[in-house]
Design a protein around this motif. Structure first.
Motif, PDB file in Angstrom:
ATOM      1  N   TYR A  28       0.828  -1.202   0.000  1.00  0.00           N
ATOM      2  CA  TYR A  28       0.000   0.000   0.000  1.00  0.00           C
ATOM      3  C   TYR A  28       0.867   1.258   0.000  1.00  0.00           C
ATOM      4  CZ  TYR A  28      -3.447   3.445   1.558  1.00  0.00           C
ATOM      5  OH  TYR A  28      -4.252   4.556   1.669  1.00  0.00           O
ATOM      6  N   GLU A  29       1.855   1.292   0.877  1.00  0.00           N
ATOM      7  CA  GLU A  29       2.740   2.463   0.955  1.00  0.00           C
ATOM      8  C   GLU A  29       3.525   2.636  -0.343  1.00  0.00           C
ATOM      9  OE1 GLU A  29       2.913   4.734   3.289  1.00  0.00           O
ATOM     10  OE2 GLU A  29       1.440   3.774   4.608  1.00  0.00           O
ATOM     11  N   GLY A  30       3.962   1.524  -0.923  1.00  0.00           N
ATOM     12  CA  GLY A  30       4.778   1.591  -2.126  1.00  0.00           C
ATOM     13  C   GLY A  30       4.019   2.023  -3.361  1.00  0.00           C
ATOM     14  N   LEU A  31       2.676   1.857  -3.354  1.00  0.00           N
ATOM     15  CA  LEU A  31       1.876   2.208  -4.524  1.00  0.00           C
ATOM     16  C   LEU A  31       1.127   3.526  -4.366  1.00  0.00           C
ATOM     17  CD1 LEU A  31       0.340  -1.227  -5.617  1.00  0.00           C
ATOM     18  CD2 LEU A  31       2.443  -0.116  -6.390  1.00  0.00           C
ATOM     19  N   LYS A  32       1.337   4.213  -3.267  1.00  0.00           N
ATOM     20  CA  LYS A  32       0.664   5.494  -3.062  1.00  0.00           C
ATOM     21  C   LYS A  32       0.987   6.447  -4.204  1.00  0.00           C
ATOM     22  CE  LYS A  32      -0.066   5.900   1.935  1.00  0.00           C
ATOM     23  NZ  LYS A  32       0.358   6.593   3.175  1.00  0.00           N
ATOM     24  N   GLY A  33      -0.047   7.131  -4.667  1.00  0.00           N
ATOM     25  CA  GLY A  33       0.141   8.107  -5.722  1.00  0.00           C
ATOM     26  C   GLY A  33      -0.016   7.556  -7.124  1.00  0.00           C
ATOM     27  N   ILE A  34      -0.092   6.238  -7.247  1.00  0.00           N
ATOM     28  CA  ILE A  34      -0.202   5.635  -8.575  1.00  0.00           C
ATOM     29  C   ILE A  34      -1.654   5.609  -9.052  1.00  0.00           C
ATOM     30  CG2 ILE A  34      -0.575   3.200  -7.998  1.00  0.00           C
ATOM     31  CD1 ILE A  34       1.609   2.514 -10.011  1.00  0.00           C
ATOM     32  N   GLY A  35      -2.569   5.823  -8.128  1.00  0.00           N
ATOM     33  CA  GLY A  35      -3.994   5.808  -8.440  1.00  0.00           C
ATOM     34  C   GLY A  35      -4.790   5.715  -7.158  1.00  0.00           C
ATOM     35  N   GLU A  36      -6.044   5.356  -7.268  1.00  0.00           N
ATOM     36  CA  GLU A  36      -6.890   5.163  -6.091  1.00  0.00           C
ATOM     37  C   GLU A  36      -6.713   3.741  -5.585  1.00  0.00           C
ATOM     38  OE1 GLU A  36     -10.971   6.218  -6.693  1.00  0.00           O
ATOM     39  OE2 GLU A  36     -10.444   7.829  -8.081  1.00  0.00           O
ATOM     40  N   LEU A  37      -6.327   3.602  -4.326  1.00  0.00           N
ATOM     41  CA  LEU A  37      -6.060   2.300  -3.736  1.00  0.00           C
ATOM     42  C   LEU A  37      -7.141   1.953  -2.720  1.00  0.00           C
ATOM     43  CD1 LEU A  37      -2.229   2.680  -2.973  1.00  0.00           C
ATOM     44  CD2 LEU A  37      -3.291   1.767  -5.049  1.00  0.00           C
ATOM     45  N   GLU A  38      -7.634   0.733  -2.808  1.00  0.00           N
ATOM     46  CA  GLU A  38      -8.537   0.194  -1.784  1.00  0.00           C
ATOM     47  C   GLU A  38      -7.974  -1.140  -1.321  1.00  0.00           C
ATOM     48  OE1 GLU A  38     -10.945   1.771  -0.495  1.00  0.00           O
ATOM     49  OE2 GLU A  38     -11.647   3.232  -1.986  1.00  0.00           O
ATOM     50  N   VAL A  39      -8.081  -1.399  -0.024  1.00  0.00           N
ATOM     51  CA  VAL A  39      -7.546  -2.626   0.554  1.00  0.00           C
ATOM     52  C   VAL A  39      -8.678  -3.438   1.167  1.00  0.00           C
ATOM     53  CG1 VAL A  39      -5.986  -3.640   2.255  1.00  0.00           C
ATOM     54  CG2 VAL A  39      -5.319  -1.551   1.039  1.00  0.00           C
TER      55      VAL A  39
END
Length: 267
Positions: A28-39
């Motif tokens: 999650y931290e590594g993909l921040k900013g790449i788009g909208e993230l939902e877990v």
């Protein structure tokens, strides 16, 4: 990864180690900013759950202070429910991981990490399963950076239907990775025997034995790549039909005269 990743892409993250797994947080931290993230992830460890889907009871969803959601079910449940019920907006892809240990060769048959990705694929979404080939250093940030690099690749990739990427990352600092290898699945030797034990009530119990070592693990396999310090990327096609065996099987089946006679009404 059939299309380019844009700023508006919606990515569903899941895993099989559970919602509190450090690998999931690192992803999650590594993909921040790449788009909208939902877990959406299991509320506990479901390693080895494979593609099991819970059909005998309703599922409970819990939202955590960090915005992650957990489900009291399997990895497949998590992706299925996230895509088909929890959110009003659709997703563009699924990333499952970062698994705490390798998913090489035959591991994918049992892996809940791979199952979460394949469920995304079954629901029409490009999907990646990513695992850390853990040797005790826990370089999750390296695996997360690999996933980000794959998603940010500006070249479109078409894997075809029912296909995912199975990614295994050596447990090394980023600068020590040797590169990327596109690999096939290797095969493990037979697993170790079950380990008997006695519970406090005096009853005999068993632990499943450890997975076997790589038997088919030579050049070109995922086992070989990660041993050499390379990221292994394997395209996995979820079609279990052994197509090359069908001609011989048809010829063999033609000899089953008894069934043909039965269908004709003979005794």
């Amino acid at each position: 990864m059939e299309s380019l990743v844009e700023s508006t892409v919606r990515i569903l993250l899941s895993n099989d180690d559970g919602v509190h797994s450090p690998g999931l947080l690192a992803l999650y931290e590594g993909l921040k900013g790449i788009g909208e993230l939902e877990v959406v992830a299991p509320d506990r460890d479901h390693s080895g759950a494979s593609n099991s889907l819970t059909l005998n009871r309703p599922l409970t969803v819990e939202e955590h202070p960090n915005g992650f959601q957990s489900i009291d079910g399997t990895p497949t449940d998590c992706v299925h429910l996230a895509v088909n019920g929890l959110f009003d907006k659709p997703f563009d892809r699924v990333v499952s991981g970062i698994n705490t240990h390798a998913n090489l060769g035959d591991d994918i048959i049992y892996s809940g990490t791979v199952a979460a990705a394949t469920e995304g694929r079954h629901l029409g979404l490009p999907a990646i399963a990513v695992s850390l080939v853990n040797d005790g250093h826990y370089h999750y940030e390296t695996a997360a950076r690999v996933v980000r690099m794959l998603l940010e690749n500006r070249l479109a990739l078409s894997l075809g239907p029912r296909s995912i990427l199975n990614v295994n990352v050596p447990d090394l600092p980023w600068e020590q990775l040797q590169g990327i290898r596109v690999t096939r699945l290797g095969h493990r030797e037979r697993a170790e025997g079950a380990v008997p034990m006695t519970c406090p009530r005096g009853k005999k119990r068993y632990w499943i034995g450890a997975a076997g070592e790589g038997g088919d693990a030579g050049p070109g396999t995922d086992f070989h790549a990660v041993r050499q310090g390379y990221v292994s990327i394997t395209p996995v096609h979820i079609d279990m039909t052994r197509h090359e065996a069908m001609p011989a099987l048809r010829e063999w089946a033609e000899g089953l005269d008894a069934l043909g006679g039965h269908n004709d009404g003979d005794a």
